[in-house]
Design a protein around this motif. Structure first.
Motif, PDB file in Angstrom:
ATOM      1  N   HIS A 165     -85.182 -78.552 -53.842  1.00 49.32           N
ATOM      2  CA  HIS A 165     -86.068 -78.633 -54.989  1.00 49.32           C
ATOM      3  C   HIS A 165     -86.061 -80.060 -55.540  1.00 49.32           C
ATOM      4  N   ASN A 166     -87.243 -80.656 -55.651  1.00 44.98           N
ATOM      5  CA  ASN A 166     -87.473 -81.961 -56.286  1.00 44.98           C
ATOM      6  C   ASN A 166     -87.056 -83.165 -55.440  1.00 44.98           C
ATOM      7  N   LYS A 167     -85.931 -83.115 -54.722  1.00 47.06           N
ATOM      8  CA  LYS A 167     -85.460 -84.273 -53.953  1.00 47.06           C
ATOM      9  C   LYS A 167     -85.177 -83.875 -52.515  1.00 47.06           C
ATOM     10  N   ALA A 168     -85.539 -84.798 -51.588  1.00 45.06           N
ATOM     11  CA  ALA A 168     -85.314 -84.524 -50.166  1.00 45.06           C
ATOM     12  C   ALA A 168     -83.835 -84.450 -49.838  1.00 45.06           C
ATOM     13  N   THR A 169     -83.014 -85.104 -50.653  1.00 42.67           N
ATOM     14  CA  THR A 169     -81.569 -85.096 -50.421  1.00 42.67           C
ATOM     15  C   THR A 169     -80.850 -84.277 -51.492  1.00 42.67           C
ATOM     16  N   GLY A 170     -81.635 -83.459 -52.212  1.00 45.53           N
ATOM     17  CA  GLY A 170     -81.044 -82.685 -53.299  1.00 45.53           C
ATOM     18  C   GLY A 170     -80.295 -81.456 -52.812  1.00 45.53           C
ATOM     19  N   TYR A 192     -89.058 -79.691 -50.871  1.00 45.07           N
ATOM     20  CA  TYR A 192     -88.904 -80.295 -49.556  1.00 45.07           C
ATOM     21  C   TYR A 192     -88.392 -79.205 -48.616  1.00 45.07           C
ATOM     22  N   LEU A 193     -89.124 -79.009 -47.492  1.00 39.78           N
ATOM     23  CA  LEU A 193     -88.805 -77.925 -46.580  1.00 39.78           C
ATOM     24  C   LEU A 193     -88.527 -78.441 -45.177  1.00 39.78           C
ATOM     25  N   LEU A 194     -87.549 -77.819 -44.518  1.00 37.43           N
ATOM     26  CA  LEU A 194     -87.360 -77.951 -43.077  1.00 37.43           C
ATOM     27  C   LEU A 194     -87.649 -76.583 -42.488  1.00 37.43           C
ATOM     28  N   ALA A 214     -98.337 -77.229 -36.405  1.00 43.05           N
ATOM     29  CA  ALA A 214     -97.599 -76.551 -35.331  1.00 43.05           C
ATOM     30  C   ALA A 214     -96.615 -77.519 -34.693  1.00 43.05           C
ATOM     31  N   ARG A 215     -95.468 -77.666 -35.315  1.00 45.92           N
ATOM     32  CA  ARG A 215     -94.450 -78.592 -34.809  1.00 45.92           C
ATOM     33  C   ARG A 215     -93.070 -78.036 -35.126  1.00 45.92           C
ATOM     34  N   HIS A 216     -92.206 -78.017 -34.128  1.00 46.70           N
ATOM     35  CA  HIS A 216     -90.857 -77.514 -34.339  1.00 46.70           C
ATOM     36  C   HIS A 216     -90.062 -78.478 -35.225  1.00 46.70           C
ATOM     37  N   ASN A 217     -89.150 -77.908 -35.988  1.00 45.40           N
ATOM     38  CA  ASN A 217     -88.324 -78.681 -36.914  1.00 45.40           C
ATOM     39  C   ASN A 217     -89.198 -79.529 -37.843  1.00 45.40           C
ATOM     40  N   LEU A 218     -90.192 -78.873 -38.404  1.00 44.54           N
ATOM     41  CA  LEU A 218     -91.152 -79.530 -39.283  1.00 44.54           C
ATOM     42  C   LEU A 218     -90.522 -79.814 -40.642  1.00 44.54           C
ATOM     43  N   ARG A 219     -90.744 -81.047 -41.140  1.00 45.43           N
ATOM     44  CA  ARG A 219     -90.286 -81.423 -42.480  1.00 45.43           C
ATOM     45  C   ARG A 219     -91.503 -81.725 -43.334  1.00 45.43           C
ATOM     46  N   ILE A 220     -91.615 -81.063 -44.491  1.00 48.00           N
ATOM     47  CA  ILE A 220     -92.805 -81.236 -45.331  1.00 48.00           C
ATOM     48  C   ILE A 220     -92.406 -81.281 -46.805  1.00 48.00           C
ATOM     49  N   LEU A 221     -93.302 -81.935 -47.572  1.00 46.17           N
ATOM     50  CA  LEU A 221     -93.226 -81.925 -49.025  1.00 46.17           C
ATOM     51  C   LEU A 221     -94.371 -81.045 -49.510  1.00 46.17           C
ATOM     52  N   LEU A 230     -93.384 -85.019 -43.461  1.00 42.79           N
ATOM     53  CA  LEU A 230     -92.446 -86.097 -43.569  1.00 42.79           C
ATOM     54  C   LEU A 230     -91.908 -86.474 -42.203  1.00 42.79           C
ATOM     55  N   SER A 231     -91.488 -87.711 -42.065  1.00 44.35           N
ATOM     56  CA  SER A 231     -90.918 -88.163 -40.797  1.00 44.35           C
ATOM     57  C   SER A 231     -89.471 -87.705 -40.696  1.00 44.35           C
ATOM     58  N   GLY A 232     -88.919 -87.695 -39.450  1.00 49.34           N
ATOM     59  CA  GLY A 232     -87.522 -87.336 -39.270  1.00 49.34           C
ATOM     60  C   GLY A 232     -87.398 -85.998 -38.621  1.00 49.34           C
TER      61      GLY A 232
END
Length: 232
Positions: A165-170, A192-194, A214-221, A230-232
């Motif tokens: 919630h709120n931060k990618a590293t939270g 922030y979701l994985l 449609a991408r495995h291990n998707l990271r999104i805001l 998001l990248s990574g």
């Protein structure tokens, strides 16, 4: 026939022996030595102990232990047993009582099974505030507070997700495998979701469907206005 108790007492007194000295030498407690001399055999716990004590005490006094044991057996063992109260007869349960007891046990077991089914059903309803966690994950329970709500609903085979919630590293708000038919709700408007397999998850935020590439291990805001990969 001779008196066992008097014979033992006289032999002890002739030798000037006291009870403590005999107890130490024979390991027979003084109260049992007195019981032998008084022929109070009911104070000694059991026929085997009486015979053993008689033999040991008599032989310690220099007497023939077998003679005292035989005299005890011939004079006391039969009459003593005759005086024992009859064994209480075991109560037999009438046949007609047994079915009632069995039915009582069956009713109790059926009640336990019914409670277990109701609890399982309550925890298995999709979208409920609590449910059985997916294998390999942990679910945090959230209640709607009136603001925006992120809703994750498992479809197909479901998928593994991590939500911050709120931060990618939270702090991780949700880390679990969302199984098919399972629903998680998290209040907020900035996440922030994985998502390991996007095809296994349907997401809405504040009632708006969130499009997942449609991408495995998707990271999104995800926010109410946009969804950003998001990248990574």
């Amino acid at each position: 026939m001779f008196e066992i108790g008097n014979s033992l007492r006289e032999a002890r007194e002739r030798q000037g022996l006291g009870y403590p000295e005999i107890e130490l030498a024979t390991k027979i407690r003084a109260k049992y030595i007195r019981a032998l001399e008084e022929e109070d055999f009911t104070s000694i716990p059991g026929d085997a102990y009486i015979r053993g004590f008689l033999r040991s005490y008599a032989e310690y006094l220099g007497l023939d232990g077998d003679v005292y044991v035989d005299e005890y057996a011939s004079r006391f063992i039969t009459s003593w047993r005759d005086e024992l109260p009859p064994r209480a007869e075991r109560r037999r349960i009438p046949t007609r009582e047994r079915p009632i007891q069995r039915r009582t046990v069956l009713f109790v077991l059926a009640g336990i099974a019914l409670v277990a089914i109701l609890v399982f059903a309550a925890f298995s309803i999709p979208g409920s505030s609590t449910h059985v966690p997916g294998v390999g994950g942990k679910h945090k329970q959230h209640r709607r507070s009136g603001g925006p709500l992120l809703v994750l609903h498992g479809v197909g085979r479901g998928t593994y997700v991590e939500v911050r919630h709120n931060k990618a590293t939270g702090k991780v708000d949700l880390q679990a495998t969302v199984e098919a038919g399972q629903t998680d709700r998290l209040p907020g408007d900035h996440f922030y979701l994985l998502v390991r397999s996007p095809a296994g998850l349907h997401i809405t935020l504040d009632g708006r469907p969130v499009s997942l590439p449609a991408r495995h291990n998707l990271r999104i805001l995800v926010t109410p206005k946009r969804t950003t990969r998001l990248s990574g």
